[in-house]
Design a protein around this motif. Structure first.
Motif, mmCIF file in Angstrom:
data_model
loop_
_atom_site.group_PDB
_atom_site.id
_atom_site.type_symbol
_atom_site.label_atom_id
_atom_site.label_comp_id
_atom_site.label_asym_id
_atom_site.label_seq_id
_atom_site.Cartn_x
_atom_site.Cartn_y
_atom_site.Cartn_z
ATOM 1 N N PRO A 1 0.831 -1.205 0.000
ATOM 2 C CA PRO A 1 0.000 0.000 0.000
ATOM 3 C C PRO A 1 0.873 1.266 0.000
ATOM 4 O O PRO A 1 1.825 1.367 0.765
ATOM 5 N N VAL A 2 0.539 2.188 -0.903
ATOM 6 C CA VAL A 2 1.251 3.461 -1.002
ATOM 7 C C VAL A 2 0.230 4.572 -0.766
ATOM 8 O O VAL A 2 -0.790 4.638 -1.458
ATOM 9 N N ALA A 3 0.517 5.428 0.216
ATOM 10 C CA ALA A 3 -0.410 6.504 0.578
ATOM 11 C C ALA A 3 -0.522 7.518 -0.553
ATOM 12 O O ALA A 3 0.451 7.827 -1.235
ATOM 13 N N VAL A 4 -1.736 8.041 -0.750
ATOM 14 C CA VAL A 4 -2.001 9.094 -1.728
ATOM 15 C C VAL A 4 -2.505 10.319 -0.955
ATOM 16 O O VAL A 4 -3.393 10.199 -0.118
ATOM 17 N N PHE A 5 -1.919 11.470 -1.262
ATOM 18 C CA PHE A 5 -2.280 12.715 -0.589
ATOM 19 C C PHE A 5 -2.801 13.722 -1.603
ATOM 20 O O PHE A 5 -2.318 13.781 -2.733
ATOM 21 N N GLU A 6 -3.783 14.512 -1.195
ATOM 22 C CA GLU A 6 -4.215 15.665 -1.979
ATOM 23 C C GLU A 6 -3.438 16.872 -1.496
ATOM 24 O O GLU A 6 -3.154 17.006 -0.301
ATOM 25 N N VAL A 7 -3.105 17.753 -2.425
ATOM 26 C CA VAL A 7 -2.349 18.954 -2.100
ATOM 27 C C VAL A 7 -3.258 20.160 -2.302
ATOM 28 O O VAL A 7 -3.880 20.314 -3.351
ATOM 29 N N ASP A 8 -3.339 20.987 -1.275
ATOM 30 C CA ASP A 8 -4.041 22.258 -1.397
ATOM 31 C C ASP A 8 -2.997 23.353 -1.233
ATOM 32 O O ASP A 8 -2.116 23.254 -0.375
ATOM 33 N N ALA A 9 -3.033 24.360 -2.074
ATOM 34 C CA ALA A 9 -2.024 25.419 -2.039
ATOM 35 C C ALA A 9 -2.667 26.759 -1.725
ATOM 36 O O ALA A 9 -3.762 27.068 -2.185
ATOM 37 N N GLU A 10 -1.942 27.536 -0.945
ATOM 38 C CA GLU A 10 -2.349 28.900 -0.631
ATOM 39 C C GLU A 10 -1.167 29.805 -0.971
ATOM 40 O O GLU A 10 -0.021 29.488 -0.643
ATOM 41 N N LEU A 11 -1.436 30.912 -1.649
ATOM 42 C CA LEU A 11 -0.384 31.865 -1.973
ATOM 43 C C LEU A 11 -0.335 32.913 -0.866
ATOM 44 O O LEU A 11 -1.341 33.532 -0.559
ATOM 45 N N ARG A 12 0.847 33.078 -0.295
ATOM 46 C CA ARG A 12 1.013 34.046 0.794
ATOM 47 C C ARG A 12 1.983 35.143 0.376
ATOM 48 O O ARG A 12 2.975 34.881 -0.280
ATOM 49 N N GLY A 13 1.662 36.359 0.774
ATOM 50 C CA GLY A 13 2.552 37.482 0.509
ATOM 51 C C GLY A 13 2.474 38.019 -0.912
ATOM 52 O O GLY A 13 3.313 38.824 -1.306
ATOM 53 N N LEU A 14 1.492 37.582 -1.675
ATOM 54 C CA LEU A 14 1.349 38.043 -3.058
ATOM 55 C C LEU A 14 0.255 39.114 -3.112
ATOM 56 O O LEU A 14 -0.911 38.828 -2.864
ATOM 57 N N PRO A 15 0.628 40.357 -3.423
ATOM 58 C CA PRO A 15 -0.374 41.426 -3.486
ATOM 59 C C PRO A 15 -1.361 41.201 -4.635
ATOM 60 O O PRO A 15 -1.077 40.461 -5.577
ATOM 61 N N ASP A 16 -2.484 41.863 -4.548
ATOM 62 C CA ASP A 16 -3.435 41.850 -5.662
ATOM 63 C C ASP A 16 -2.800 42.536 -6.869
ATOM 64 O O ASP A 16 -1.924 43.394 -6.719
ATOM 65 N N PRO A 17 -3.239 42.159 -8.078
ATOM 66 C CA PRO A 17 -2.693 42.824 -9.277
ATOM 67 C C PRO A 17 -2.932 44.333 -9.232
ATOM 68 O O PRO A 17 -3.947 44.804 -8.715
ATOM 69 N N LYS A 18 -1.949 45.077 -9.763
ATOM 70 C CA LYS A 18 -2.052 46.538 -9.863
ATOM 71 C C LYS A 18 -1.730 46.933 -11.297
ATOM 72 O O LYS A 18 -0.900 46.290 -11.940
ATOM 73 N N PRO A 19 -2.355 47.982 -11.803
ATOM 74 C CA PRO A 19 -2.043 48.425 -13.166
ATOM 75 C C PRO A 19 -0.555 48.760 -13.316
ATOM 76 O O PRO A 19 0.058 49.316 -12.401
#
Length: 120
Positions: A48-66
């Motif tokens: 048996p080999v474990a399977v994991f789901e990956v959830d990602a969060e982006l930190r420190g990335l500002p919203d887009p600016k013109p």
């Protein structure tokens, strides 16, 4: 165009014989934070080999600016593109310049991921 470096280090770009140095911003660098959740296991040759789901969060990335482009890691740019559809304002260093000992000290270009809305 304003270029903001959100990596952990200064970025040096060689272009037309000039070396452009983009200092890193004083705030925390932009990062990808992953959370792994075990979902199940698959049997591979009786083991048996474990399977994991990956959830990602982006930190420190500002919203887009013109008229603003952010230099980030390639990994962050890819996660932002794949998970959040953010392409145009995120670039990363490419075509690295290395010294005689193999240490990276700059790059020849910046790269971004192509938006699927732009076509093939």
């Amino acid at each position: 165009m304003k270029l903001i470096n959100l990596t952990t280090h200064e970025v040096r770009i060689m272009s037309k014989g000039n070396i452009l140095t983009i200092p890193r911003e004083p705030q925390e660098p932009a990062r990808v934070h992953e959370t792994l959740t075990k979902t199940d296991a698959i049997d591979i040759q009786g083991t048996p080999v474990a399977v994991f789901e990956v959830d990602a969060e982006l930190r420190g990335l500002p919203d887009p600016k013109p008229d603003t482009v952010y230099i980030v890691s390639a990994w962050l740019a890819k996660e932002a593109a794949l998970r959040f559809g953010r392409y145009e304002d995120l670039v990363f260093a490419d075509d690295f310049i290395k010294d005689d000992e193999g240490f990276t000290y700059g790059a020849f270009k910046l790269r971004r991921f192509k938006s699927p809305q732009k076509g093939v």
